[in-house]
Design an enzyme around this catalytic site. Structure first.
Site, PDB file in Angstrom:
ATOM      1  N   TYR A 139       0.822  -1.213   0.000  1.00  0.00           N
ATOM      2  CA  TYR A 139       0.000   0.000   0.000  1.00  0.00           C
ATOM      3  C   TYR A 139       0.856   1.262   0.000  1.00  0.00           C
ATOM      4  O   TYR A 139       0.427   2.312  -0.467  1.00  0.00           O
ATOM      5  CB  TYR A 139      -0.903   0.041   1.233  1.00  0.00           C
ATOM      6  CG  TYR A 139      -2.181  -0.735   1.116  1.00  0.00           C
ATOM      7  CD1 TYR A 139      -2.159  -2.113   0.952  1.00  0.00           C
ATOM      8  CD2 TYR A 139      -3.416  -0.103   1.204  1.00  0.00           C
ATOM      9  CE1 TYR A 139      -3.337  -2.830   0.879  1.00  0.00           C
ATOM     10  CE2 TYR A 139      -4.595  -0.813   1.134  1.00  0.00           C
ATOM     11  CZ  TYR A 139      -4.557  -2.171   0.969  1.00  0.00           C
ATOM     12  OH  TYR A 139      -5.721  -2.868   0.898  1.00  0.00           O
ATOM     13  N   LYS A 189       3.668 -15.160   3.790  1.00  0.00           N
ATOM     14  CA  LYS A 189       3.873 -16.005   2.610  1.00  0.00           C
ATOM     15  C   LYS A 189       5.375 -16.267   2.516  1.00  0.00           C
ATOM     16  O   LYS A 189       6.043 -15.957   1.528  1.00  0.00           O
ATOM     17  CB  LYS A 189       3.323 -15.281   1.360  1.00  0.00           C
ATOM     18  CG  LYS A 189       3.294 -16.129   0.107  1.00  0.00           C
ATOM     19  CD  LYS A 189       2.266 -17.249   0.117  1.00  0.00           C
ATOM     20  CE  LYS A 189       2.398 -18.104  -1.125  1.00  0.00           C
ATOM     21  NZ  LYS A 189       1.549 -19.324  -1.072  1.00  0.00           N
ATOM     22  N   ASP A 224      -2.334 -18.379   2.147  1.00  0.00           N
ATOM     23  CA  ASP A 224      -3.328 -19.161   1.394  1.00  0.00           C
ATOM     24  C   ASP A 224      -4.005 -20.179   2.304  1.00  0.00           C
ATOM     25  O   ASP A 224      -5.231 -20.369   2.269  1.00  0.00           O
ATOM     26  CB  ASP A 224      -2.708 -19.828   0.149  1.00  0.00           C
ATOM     27  CG  ASP A 224      -1.394 -20.539   0.424  1.00  0.00           C
ATOM     28  OD1 ASP A 224      -0.867 -20.424   1.554  1.00  0.00           O
ATOM     29  OD2 ASP A 224      -0.887 -21.220  -0.492  1.00  0.00           O
ATOM     30  N   ASP A 248      -5.999  -6.935   4.737  1.00  0.00           N
ATOM     31  CA  ASP A 248      -7.150  -6.368   4.023  1.00  0.00           C
ATOM     32  C   ASP A 248      -8.031  -7.491   3.502  1.00  0.00           C
ATOM     33  O   ASP A 248      -9.249  -7.502   3.690  1.00  0.00           O
ATOM     34  CB  ASP A 248      -6.653  -5.490   2.864  1.00  0.00           C
ATOM     35  CG  ASP A 248      -7.797  -4.908   2.057  1.00  0.00           C
ATOM     36  OD1 ASP A 248      -8.729  -4.369   2.685  1.00  0.00           O
ATOM     37  OD2 ASP A 248      -7.773  -5.011   0.822  1.00  0.00           O
ATOM     38  N   ASP A 252     -11.891  -9.016   5.162  1.00  0.00           N
ATOM     39  CA  ASP A 252     -13.167  -9.076   4.434  1.00  0.00           C
ATOM     40  C   ASP A 252     -13.709 -10.499   4.450  1.00  0.00           C
ATOM     41  O   ASP A 252     -14.909 -10.726   4.618  1.00  0.00           O
ATOM     42  CB  ASP A 252     -12.994  -8.634   2.963  1.00  0.00           C
ATOM     43  CG  ASP A 252     -13.356  -7.164   2.760  1.00  0.00           C
ATOM     44  OD1 ASP A 252     -13.144  -6.372   3.700  1.00  0.00           O
ATOM     45  OD2 ASP A 252     -13.841  -6.811   1.666  1.00  0.00           O
TER      46      ASP A 252
HETATM   47  C1  IPM Z   1     -10.165  -1.298   4.173  1.00  0.00           C
HETATM   48  C2  IPM Z   1     -10.484  -0.836   2.785  1.00  0.00           C
HETATM   49  C3  IPM Z   1      -9.371   0.077   2.294  1.00  0.00           C
HETATM   50  C4  IPM Z   1      -8.087  -0.715   2.329  1.00  0.00           C
HETATM   51  C5  IPM Z   1      -9.626   0.675   0.904  1.00  0.00           C
HETATM   52  C6  IPM Z   1     -10.929   1.432   0.844  1.00  0.00           C
HETATM   53  C7  IPM Z   1      -8.491   1.546   0.455  1.00  0.00           C
HETATM   54  O1  IPM Z   1     -10.684  -1.906   1.948  1.00  0.00           O
HETATM   55  O2  IPM Z   1     -10.052  -0.447   5.081  1.00  0.00           O
HETATM   56  O3  IPM Z   1     -10.044  -2.505   4.371  1.00  0.00           O
HETATM   57  O4  IPM Z   1      -7.790  -1.448   1.371  1.00  0.00           O
HETATM   58  O5  IPM Z   1      -7.350  -0.606   3.304  1.00  0.00           O
HETATM   59 MG    MG Z   2     -10.607  -3.796   2.915  1.00  0.00          MG
END
Ligand code: IPM
Ligand code: MG
Length: 359
Positions: A139, A189, A224, A248, A252
């Site tokens: 990032y 990884k 993975d 990240d 999710d």
């Molecule tokens: C998160 C989001 C952000 C990230 C995006 C919106 C840039 O997905 O906070 O997880 O990737 O960090």
């Molecule tokens: Mg995210």
């Protein structure tokens, strides 16, 4: 206590969920005799529209001068066309960098009332925290899009970590684990990436270097495999510590274990600076402004702010308990509503009302 809170509503549903957060926080203030002073600041698409930049100086200054920052969400298709530095997400990454928010805590907990929303058969005891490194790795590394010597369009991003960046996030994870069951899984990884081999080495050095960590059970897992284990047997995890991009993605994935991404709060912390509290979900432009958003991740993020930035443990618990009761009573926003089970479909405001009523 009097506390200054910078509020970044941002884009899409970010605006409506931060409104609910303020209403709930005001109820807490009333109940406990605190005073919360809010300053609204611009970031993301709305800041691009109004000021031509996703992260105005003023926003950084107000955040730095506050005791904590509440953030809704940024982004939307309207701004997806611009170059990287002129996208709403650049504002989010910029504020994380500007405030030095290296530690992102994402608690993943399945509420009893939502057990049926979990997509897994084997869903008992899901209660973990993902500790995501937030201002390093791909990032923030060097990147470029260019035309190579053969005329091909090419691009790269660099996943770079320094030992001290890994050390400080490892310490956050270990300290947290001492307050929990003491089980830390470090995700990397290391079978492929140099940055992961350094990650693993440093995490183990930090672990071995502190007597207090003796009672922690540390193990390594390849990313993975971790992605697979999260859906195979999520109950095995307590604290997961990992680098930015892996965190990240895994967070999710883990969020759906709780029924919806709309349930997942987060806290982003710095060494010696103000913390930022935001839901893990995005701005959901498709339902923005329709009173359909689930404010719970935002409310739980506000609870994390009370606990971690203001040292208001009881106040934080109040919000968490109120959310739990409201869910137990059957209140559901669209993302966690299935119908036919006696639950009640409500909007963002009504969900806020229900939480306030419990408080
Ligand atoms: C998160 C989001 C952000 C990230 C995006 C919106 C840039 O997905 O906070 O997880 O990737 O960090
Ligand atoms: Mg995210």
């Amino acid at each position: 206590m009097t506390k200054k809170i910078a509020v970044i509503g941002g884009d899409g549903i970010g605006v409506e969920i931060t409104v609910e957060a303020r209403r709930v926080l005001n109820k807490i203030a009333e109940k406990y005799g605190h005073e919360f002073k809010y300053t609204n600041v611009l970031m993301g698409g709305v800041a691009i529209d109004e000021l031509g930049t996703p992260l105005p100086e003023e926003t950084i200054n107000v955040c730095k001068a506050s005791d904590a920052v509440l953030l809704g969400a940024v982004g939307g298709p309207k701004w997806d066309v611009g170059p990287g530095h002129l996208r709403p997400e650049a504002g989010l990454l910029g504020i994380r960098g500007a405030l030095g928010l290296f530690a992102n805590l994402r608690p993943v907990k399945l509420f009893d009332a939502l057990a049926d929303e979990c997509l897994l058969k084997n869903s008992k005891k899901i209660d973990m925290v993902i500790v995501r490194e937030l201002i390093g790795g791909a990032y923030f590394g060097k990147r470029e899009t260019y035309i190579d010597e053969n005329g091909a369009k090419a691009a790269y991003d660099t996943m770079l970590y320094r030992d001290w960046e890994i050390e400080r996030i490892a310490k956050v994870a270990f300290k947290l684990a001492l307050k929990r069951t003491g089980n830390v899984v470090s995700v990397d990884k290391a079978n492929v990436l140099d940055s992961s081999r350094l990650w693993r080495e440093v995490v183990h050095n930090v672990y071995a270097g502190n007597e207090d960590y003796k009672r922690i059970n540390l193990s390594d897992m390849l990313v993975d495999n971790a992605a697979m284990q999260l859906v195979r047997e999520p109950g095995q995890f307590d604290v997961i510590v990992t680098e930015n991009l892996f965190g990240d993605i895994l967070s999710d994935e883990a969020s759906v274990l709780t029924g919806s991404l709309g349930m997942l709060p987060s806290a982003s912390l710095a060494e010696n600076s103000v913390g930022l509290f935001e839901p893990c979900h995005g701005s959901a432009p498709d339902i923005a402004g329709q009173n359909k958003a689930n404010p719970i991740a935002m409310l739980l993020s506000s609870a994390m702010m009370l606990r971690l930035s203001f040292d208001m443990e009881q106040e934080a618990l109040d919000i968490e308990n109120a959310v739990e009761k409201v869910l137990a009573k059957g209140f559901r926003t669209g993302d966690i509503y299935r119908g036919n089970d006696g639950t009640k479909l409500v909007g963002c405001t009504e969900m806020g009302d229900a939480v306030i009523a419990e408080l």
